[in-house]
Each structure stands twice: as structure tokens, then as C-alpha cells.
Motif scaffolding. Structure first.
Motif, PDB file in Angstrom:
ATOM      1  N   GLU A  12       0.825  -1.207   0.000  1.00 38.19           N
ATOM      2  CA  GLU A  12       0.000   0.000   0.000  1.00 38.19           C
ATOM      3  C   GLU A  12       0.858   1.256   0.000  1.00 38.19           C
ATOM      4  OE1 GLU A  12      -2.945   0.050   3.029  1.00 38.19           O
ATOM      5  OE2 GLU A  12      -3.918  -1.796   2.361  1.00 38.19           O
ATOM      6  N   GLU A  13       1.929   1.252   0.780  1.00 38.81           N
ATOM      7  CA  GLU A  13       2.806   2.413   0.842  1.00 38.81           C
ATOM      8  C   GLU A  13       3.413   2.706  -0.530  1.00 38.81           C
ATOM      9  OE1 GLU A  13       6.129   3.758   4.012  1.00 38.81           O
ATOM     10  OE2 GLU A  13       6.749   2.121   2.700  1.00 38.81           O
ATOM     11  N   ALA A  14       3.697   1.653  -1.291  1.00 38.64           N
ATOM     12  CA  ALA A  14       4.268   1.833  -2.623  1.00 38.64           C
ATOM     13  C   ALA A  14       3.226   2.292  -3.638  1.00 38.64           C
ATOM     14  CB  ALA A  14       4.912   0.536  -3.093  1.00 38.64           C
ATOM     15  N   GLY A  15       1.947   2.153  -3.307  1.00 37.18           N
ATOM     16  CA  GLY A  15       0.899   2.553  -4.238  1.00 37.18           C
ATOM     17  C   GLY A  15       0.532   1.482  -5.241  1.00 37.18           C
ATOM     18  N   ILE A  16       0.709   0.222  -4.852  1.00 40.93           N
ATOM     19  CA  ILE A  16       0.354  -0.905  -5.708  1.00 40.93           C
ATOM     20  C   ILE A  16      -0.985  -1.482  -5.253  1.00 40.93           C
ATOM     21  CG2 ILE A  16       1.003  -3.246  -6.412  1.00 40.93           C
ATOM     22  CD1 ILE A  16       3.904  -2.470  -6.160  1.00 40.93           C
ATOM     23  N   ALA A  17      -1.865  -1.744  -6.214  1.00 45.88           N
ATOM     24  CA  ALA A  17      -3.120  -2.425  -5.903  1.00 45.88           C
ATOM     25  C   ALA A  17      -2.854  -3.918  -5.724  1.00 45.88           C
ATOM     26  CB  ALA A  17      -4.135  -2.203  -7.021  1.00 45.88           C
ATOM     27  N   HIS A  18      -3.552  -4.529  -4.783  1.00 44.76           N
ATOM     28  CA  HIS A  18      -3.413  -5.969  -4.578  1.00 44.76           C
ATOM     29  C   HIS A  18      -4.762  -6.637  -4.789  1.00 44.76           C
ATOM     30  CE1 HIS A  18      -3.271  -9.803  -2.313  1.00 44.76           C
ATOM     31  NE2 HIS A  18      -2.011  -9.822  -2.725  1.00 44.76           N
ATOM     32  N   VAL A  19      -4.773  -7.721  -5.548  1.00 47.82           N
ATOM     33  CA  VAL A  19      -5.983  -8.502  -5.777  1.00 47.82           C
ATOM     34  C   VAL A  19      -5.849  -9.804  -5.017  1.00 47.82           C
ATOM     35  CG1 VAL A  19      -7.391  -9.696  -7.493  1.00 47.82           C
ATOM     36  CG2 VAL A  19      -6.399  -7.460  -8.037  1.00 47.82           C
ATOM     37  N   LEU A  20      -6.759 -10.013  -4.067  1.00 40.25           N
ATOM     38  CA  LEU A  20      -6.723 -11.189  -3.202  1.00 40.25           C
ATOM     39  C   LEU A  20      -7.438 -12.348  -3.881  1.00 40.25           C
ATOM     40  CD1 LEU A  20      -6.148 -12.579  -0.488  1.00 40.25           C
ATOM     41  CD2 LEU A  20      -8.319 -11.622   0.347  1.00 40.25           C
ATOM     42  N   ALA A  21      -6.669 -13.324  -4.332  1.00 45.11           N
ATOM     43  CA  ALA A  21      -7.237 -14.524  -4.939  1.00 45.11           C
ATOM     44  C   ALA A  21      -7.771 -15.453  -3.853  1.00 45.11           C
ATOM     45  CB  ALA A  21      -6.182 -15.229  -5.772  1.00 45.11           C
ATOM     46  N   ARG A  22      -8.534 -16.459  -4.272  1.00 45.04           N
ATOM     47  CA  ARG A  22      -9.043 -17.452  -3.328  1.00 45.04           C
ATOM     48  C   ARG A  22      -8.159 -18.698  -3.273  1.00 45.04           C
ATOM     49  NH1 ARG A  22     -11.196 -13.056  -2.767  1.00 45.04           N
ATOM     50  NH2 ARG A  22     -13.443 -12.764  -2.553  1.00 45.04           N
ATOM     51  N   HIS A  23      -7.228 -18.796  -4.196  1.00 49.31           N
ATOM     52  CA  HIS A  23      -6.318 -19.942  -4.286  1.00 49.31           C
ATOM     53  C   HIS A  23      -5.120 -19.467  -5.094  1.00 49.31           C
ATOM     54  CE1 HIS A  23      -4.812 -23.908  -5.629  1.00 49.31           C
ATOM     55  NE2 HIS A  23      -5.539 -24.454  -4.668  1.00 49.31           N
ATOM     56  N   GLU A  24      -3.935 -19.957  -4.761  1.00 48.87           N
ATOM     57  CA  GLU A  24      -2.756 -19.502  -5.486  1.00 48.87           C
ATOM     58  C   GLU A  24      -2.809 -19.831  -6.974  1.00 48.87           C
ATOM     59  OE1 GLU A  24      -1.353 -19.836  -1.203  1.00 48.87           O
ATOM     60  OE2 GLU A  24      -2.459 -21.165  -2.560  1.00 48.87           O
ATOM     61  N   GLN A  25      -3.493 -20.915  -7.326  1.00 47.71           N
ATOM     62  CA  GLN A  25      -3.657 -21.196  -8.752  1.00 47.71           C
ATOM     63  C   GLN A  25      -4.421 -20.063  -9.423  1.00 47.71           C
ATOM     64  OE1 GLN A  25      -6.318 -24.413 -10.435  1.00 47.71           O
ATOM     65  NE2 GLN A  25      -4.331 -25.286 -11.009  1.00 47.71           N
ATOM     66  N   GLY A  26      -5.460 -19.576  -8.764  1.00 50.35           N
ATOM     67  CA  GLY A  26      -6.210 -18.446  -9.294  1.00 50.35           C
ATOM     68  C   GLY A  26      -5.357 -17.205  -9.398  1.00 50.35           C
ATOM     69  N   ALA A  27      -4.519 -16.956  -8.393  1.00 52.47           N
ATOM     70  CA  ALA A  27      -3.632 -15.784  -8.433  1.00 52.47           C
ATOM     71  C   ALA A  27      -2.700 -15.855  -9.641  1.00 52.47           C
ATOM     72  CB  ALA A  27      -2.815 -15.699  -7.143  1.00 52.47           C
ATOM     73  N   GLY A  28      -2.173 -17.043  -9.918  1.00 51.45           N
ATOM     74  CA  GLY A  28      -1.276 -17.196 -11.057  1.00 51.45           C
ATOM     75  C   GLY A  28      -1.974 -16.974 -12.376  1.00 51.45           C
ATOM     76  N   PHE A  29      -3.178 -17.535 -12.527  1.00 49.19           N
ATOM     77  CA  PHE A  29      -3.916 -17.328 -13.767  1.00 49.19           C
ATOM     78  C   PHE A  29      -4.336 -15.865 -13.928  1.00 49.19           C
ATOM     79  CE2 PHE A  29      -5.273 -22.022 -13.656  1.00 49.19           C
ATOM     80  CZ  PHE A  29      -4.249 -22.388 -14.516  1.00 49.19           C
ATOM     81  N   MET A  30      -4.651 -15.189 -12.818  1.00 51.06           N
ATOM     82  CA  MET A  30      -4.970 -13.762 -12.902  1.00 51.06           C
ATOM     83  C   MET A  30      -3.760 -12.971 -13.379  1.00 51.06           C
ATOM     84  SD  MET A  30      -7.202 -13.136  -9.437  1.00 51.06           S
ATOM     85  CE  MET A  30      -8.480 -14.303  -8.980  1.00 51.06           C
ATOM     86  N   ALA A  31      -2.586 -13.282 -12.838  1.00 53.36           N
ATOM     87  CA  ALA A  31      -1.364 -12.611 -13.281  1.00 53.36           C
ATOM     88  C   ALA A  31      -1.115 -12.877 -14.759  1.00 53.36           C
ATOM     89  CB  ALA A  31      -0.174 -13.063 -12.439  1.00 53.36           C
ATOM     90  N   ASP A  32      -1.365 -14.100 -15.195  1.00 50.62           N
ATOM     91  CA  ASP A  32      -1.243 -14.465 -16.606  1.00 50.62           C
ATOM     92  C   ASP A  32      -2.199 -13.635 -17.457  1.00 50.62           C
ATOM     93  OD1 ASP A  32      -2.455 -15.976 -18.956  1.00 50.62           O
ATOM     94  OD2 ASP A  32      -0.785 -17.331 -18.561  1.00 50.62           O
ATOM     95  N   GLY A  33      -3.467 -13.579 -17.050  1.00 50.09           N
ATOM     96  CA  GLY A  33      -4.465 -12.829 -17.813  1.00 50.09           C
ATOM     97  C   GLY A  33      -4.150 -11.353 -17.880  1.00 50.09           C
ATOM     98  N   TYR A  34      -3.660 -10.811 -16.774  1.00 54.21           N
ATOM     99  CA  TYR A  34      -3.256  -9.403 -16.731  1.00 54.21           C
ATOM    100  C   TYR A  34      -2.106  -9.151 -17.705  1.00 54.21           C
ATOM    101  CZ  TYR A  34      -1.397  -5.015 -14.801  1.00 54.21           C
ATOM    102  OH  TYR A  34      -0.942  -3.728 -14.646  1.00 54.21           O
ATOM    103  N   ALA A  35      -1.119 -10.034 -17.695  1.00 57.60           N
ATOM    104  CA  ALA A  35       0.043  -9.875 -18.567  1.00 57.60           C
ATOM    105  C   ALA A  35      -0.353  -9.962 -20.037  1.00 57.60           C
ATOM    106  CB  ALA A  35       1.098 -10.928 -18.236  1.00 57.60           C
TER     107      ALA A  35
END
Length: 536
Positions: free
Chosen positions: A40-63
Motif C-alpha cells: 500500500e505504501e508503494a501505491g500498488i493495488a493488490h488482488v486477493l485470490a481465493r487460491h494460489e492457482q487463481g492468483a497465477g492465472f490472474m497474473a497471466d491474464g493481466y500480462a
């Protein structure tokens, strides 16, 4: 002003922000909480996934949506294991994903620690380009910069950096390499005059040239493609990942039909084949080779794709496709193409292949046509391993490249929903859609809660044929009695509503079109539940 000292975990977030990272996907835990100190101090938004697999696919989709690195934070042990499937998918599909995790300080002399693995670095390294351990702040900074530079200067693929917990907790100075405005980037050769002249001369001499455009050519503009094909008189194919590079109104465009067995006979007629940004993988062709017996040129940024050709007349050019083809196009400015390809013959092939696709998986082609008719321009689609997507990839011509994303090489189920969430986060205000099958939805259905939480206007097309139909069909072809291909499904509409999403079950194609149109303007995600009965 003097550099500020912070725990290394916080400094990493500040460094990423300084390098242009605006969003991080992940799940905090006691082992990586120091990485969350500075977000938060750096000014980065964080998206809380429900499972690390979901977090990885979200990062993939974002990229995939932005071309920028998709970054994920995960914990030691199970967090790393859970994200390894997305890391493998990103590696396979050339996606710039950076996974940063914690790791235990010592694993050799002590057993039974929380989240302990025998060798986390090596495990992660089996599914990404490289996995490294940073044993100091300077090492962490250097590895992050190395990853970011490699994303920009070579074929982008997933990477993993892990930092021992004690180092994340320890105070560290800021990275000494600060970015001021546009970060300094290394120069690398984009093309060479000799490459351009050799390719142009080959095209001038050819009477039946064919271009094959893969996903690596997604930055080629439609204007360049139109001009290049007109001046060269070449026919063209695209891989599934290359759809949209060739405008669909081109009369010598065979479409995304490389996997059609009959396409081998088309390539056999060619006297020159130019392959741009495609590894011609098994998942592109579903046979050993294109079928050509002529001179072949490959343009790629991955040297691996330029090696080991059995063809007698083969040339590989390690260069940037856009810069090179733009120069080739200029070199063809005064050339009058005398092609032997027939537009009528191309149209006949395309019509026959479309009919074959419809016969192989009945009822889906009309749905694809109806869905395409109401999808807004600029829609970015994320699809899953489902028969609906297999049909769409062949019959749905894209009006622009880089707007249909699929788990091609690794071929994992559950990709579409979280990846589309990552894409929608990246493209607020622009249309994004997911297409997923009933079985794949089970893998990552919990991420629907993220889409609700973020208020994403995201249509999710859920195709429910009640079984693993593609596997059942494969078993039948192999003369195996279908086994273990049917699972009990929940009431998907009620399930989506329980998450807080809108959910509808259209009974007709017209109702489906209306639901899709409304979903793009809704204030949250909409599950659109379809079964074969819709087109019965």
C-alpha cells in the motif's frame, strides 16, 4: 534525500512500483507477510485470490492483456506448489509472469518446519524459465531487474524468485538503480538489412508463397499485413494464437486451419513458406510438420525455433517480426505479384473446413456465430479447455490480434475464469469475456468471488454438456468404453448467485444474445449458463 531503509519485503514492492508494476495478485500468509508490508505504501493495488492457482492465472491474464509483467506473491511450500500450474502455462504460452515467494532460511539440518519442501527452487524451476534464490537484498534487486529486462528483450516466459524469510524481515537499503521516467533498456538488434533483402527476394521469386503467422506476431498491424500480402501475392494461415493478425476479409486467407489434415496438401503446393512468430508446436498442427517441401523461412526471437530443421532449403532469422516485415514490405513496393493462388479455391476450403468442424462437435458453430454477433468491438476473450473453445478457435475470425487467450501448450483446465478476471482488472472500461466448460469451472469456481468483490463487468459463458465430452469422444475413437467422464454438477446458477453474481440460463440463442449484451454493462460478473438444449 537519503535512501530510506525498510525491511527487504517492503523494498521489493517499492522497487516493483518504480519499475512500472501497478497490480500484484496473491494471498498473504505468515511466511510472506513481510512482502505485504510495502504494497500500500508503494501505491500498488493488490488482488486477493481465493487460491494460489487463481492468483497465477490472474497474473497471466493481466500480462496477456497489457503486455506488462503479471506479478504474484505467494507463500513458501504449498503456495509455490499451487501456482506451479499457472507458471507452466505462462512458460508454454510466452507470458511474462513473475512469481515472488518466500522460502525457509534452512532446510538441510531441520525437518518438520511449516511449509517445508525438499527443494522449492528446483521444483519451481521445472515449470518456468528459471527459479533462483536471493540470499541478499542486492541479489533480490538484481534478479528482479534481470527478469524485467528479459521480458522485454527475449521470448517472455514465467520466472520465479524466492527470498528467505529472515532476509525479507531484515532492513535493507533501496535498490541503487532507480528508474527516472522511462527505465533504461538495453539495445538489441531488431533486424538486419541482409535479412530484409533475402526475404524480399524470396517473395519476389515465388509464385505460391504462404505466410504462417503465430502468436509471436501479435504486434503486427493489420495495415502492414494487408500491404505485405497484397504486394507478395501470398496466401496465409494463422495459428490459434495468431488469429487477428490477418484481416478476415483477405481473399487468400485460409484461416486458423493449420490443424486441419487437408492443410498439409495446401503447403505441399507452396514454393515458399514464411513462418512468423510460431513454434509450429503439436498444439498448432496436430501432426509432425506443415507438409511443405519447398524453401522455408522462419522469423522468430527464440533461437530454439530456428534450429534443427530437416528441410534442405531452410533459413532462420533471429529478429523482430514487426521491424523486419515492415522493411520487407517497403522492399516489395514496386513488385507486381503474379500469384497462382485462387481466391475461389481458398473459399471452398474454408467452407469445407467449417462444415467439418460443425460435424465433429455438433451445435456449437451456431452458438459461436450468435455470440460473435453481439460481442462488442475490442472484446478480449479468455477461453478454457472446452469443446466450445475448440470450435470457436477454428471458426471465429478475430478483428484484431492478441484478443483471444487460451491455455494452448500446457492445456490446463480452470484457466479462463481467473485469467479473465486478471484481464478485466487490466482493462477497466473495456469489454472482457470468459468461456469455460462445466468441468473446468470446478477447478477455479471460487475465483468468482473475486470478480464480485471487484465489481467486474464480466460475462462468463459456462458451457455445460454434462460430461468430459472431449475425453469421451477420444475414448470412443480409441475403442475404449467411456469411463470416469461424468461428474455430478451443482446448480451452477444458484452457485453463482450464492457468490453474489448475476446468473441466467437462456433457453434460446436470442435469449443468450440478450443476456450477453446486458452482462457487458452489468455492475458485476454474470454467469451465462448454456447447454446443448439451447441449439436443439
Amino acid at each position: 534525500m537519503a535512501d530510506q531503509t525498510r525491511p527487504l519485503g517492503a523494498q521489493i514492492s517499492h522497487m516493483l512500483k518504480d519499475r512500472g508494476v501497478d497490480v500484484i495478485f496473491g494471498i498473504p500468509g505468515v511466511h510472506n507477510q513481510e512482502m505485504y508490508r510495502g504494497i500500500e505504501e508503494a501505491g500498488i493495488a493488490h488482488v486477493l485470490a481465493r487460491h494460489e492457482q487463481g492468483a497465477g492465472f490472474m497474473a497471466d491474464g493481466y500480462a496477456r492483456a497489457t503486455g506488462k509483467p503479471g506479478v504474484a506473491y505467494v507463500i513458501t511450500g504449498p503456495g509455490v506448489c499451487n501456482i506451479m500450474t499457472p507458471m507452466g502455462q505462462a512458460y508454454s504460452d510466452s507470458v511474462p509472469m513473475l512469481v515472488i515467494s518466500s522460502c525457509l532460511d534452512e532446510t538441510a539440518a531441520r525437518r518438520g518446519q511449516l511449509h517445508q519442501m525438499k527443494d522449492q527452487e528446483i521444483a519451481a524451476g521445472t515449470v518456468c524459465e528459471w527459479s533462483e534464490t536471493a540470499l541478499s537484498a542486492d541479489a533480490a534487486y538484481a534478479l528482479i531487474d534481470r527478469a524485467l529486462v528479459e521480458f522485454e528483450t527475449k521470448r517472455p516466459r514465467s520466472k520465479h524468485i524466492q527470498v528467505p524469510i529472515a532476509h525479507l524481515q531484515a532492513n535493507a537499503a533501496e535498490t541503487p538503480f532507480r528508474a527516472t521516467g522511462e527505465r533504461n533498456k538495453p539495445d538489441f538488434p531488431l533486424t538486419h538489412p541482409s535479412f530484409v533483402s533475402r526475404i524480399a527476394e524470396a517473395l519476389k521469386a515465388a509464385k505460391r508463397p504462404i505466410f504462417v503467422f503465430g502468436g509471436g506476431g501479435k504486434n503486427i498491424s493489420s495495415a502492414l499485413t494487408r500491404s505485405l500480402l497484397a504486394r507478395s501475392g501470398a496466401a496465409s494461415f494463422v495459428s490459434y494464437a495468431g488469429r487477428g493478425i490477418v484481416p478476415s476479409d483477405q481473399t487468400l486467407f485460409f484461416g486458423a486451419a493449420l490443424a486441419r489434415p487437408e492443410s498439409a496438401s495446401i503447403f505441399e503446393q507452396a514454393d515458399l513458406v514464411v513462418v512468423v512468430g510460431s513454434e509450429l508446436a503439436e498444439v498448432d498442427l496436430w501432426r509432425d510438420d506443415l507438409g511443405q517441401k519447398c524453401r522455408t523461412i522462419r522469423i522468430d526471437i527464440d533461437p530454439e525455433n530456428l534450429a534443427g530443421s530437416p528441410l534442405a532449403e531452410f533459413e532462420g532469422f533471429l529478429c523482430d517480426a514487426v521491424v523486419t516485415l515492415d522493411a520487407v514490405n517497403e522492399a516489395l513496393a514496386d513488385h507486381s505479384a503474379n500469384t497462382l493462388w485462387s481466391a475461389e479455391d481458398v473459399a471452398r476450403h474454408r467452407a469445407r473446413w467449417r462444415a467439418e468442424t460443425d460435424a465433429e462437435r455438433p451445435g456449437i458453430v451456431p452458438l459461436c456465430d450468435a455470440l460473435r454477433a453481439v460481442v462488442p468491438p475490442e472484446t478480449m476473450v479468455y477461453s478454457d479447455m472446452t469443446q466450445f473453445a475448440y470450435v470457436a478457435k477454428e471458426v471465429w475470425d478475430m478483428d484484431r490480434p492478441g484478443h483471444w487467450h487460451h491455455p494452448y501448450g500446457f492445456g490446463t483446465l480452470g484457466y479462463a475464469t481467473p485469467a479473465a478476471i486478471g484481464g478485466a482488472v487490466a482493462r477497466r472500461g473495456l469489454p472482457t469475456m470468459a468461456i469455460i466448460g462445466d468441468y473446468g469451472f470446478h477447478y477455479t469456481m471460487q475465483e468468482l468471488g473475486v470478480a464480485v468483490e471487484l465489481g467486474l463487468s464480466l460475462p462468463i459463458i459456462l458451457w455445460d454438456n454434462g460430461k468430459l465430452k472431449e475425453i469421451e469422444d477420444s475414448m470412443v475413437r480409441a475403442q475404449i468404453a467411456p469411463n470416469a467422464v461424468i461428474a455430478r454438477n451443482p446448480d451452477f446458477v444458484k452457485l453463482a448467485e450464492a457468490f453474489g453474481a448475476v446468473a441466467v440460463a437462456p433457453a434460446t440463442i436470442a435469449q443468450m444474445q440478450e443476456a450477453v449484451t446486458e452482462a457487458f454493462s452489468a455492475e458485476g460478473p454474470t454467469l451465462i449458463y448454456l447447454t446443448p438444449a439451447v441449439v436443439a
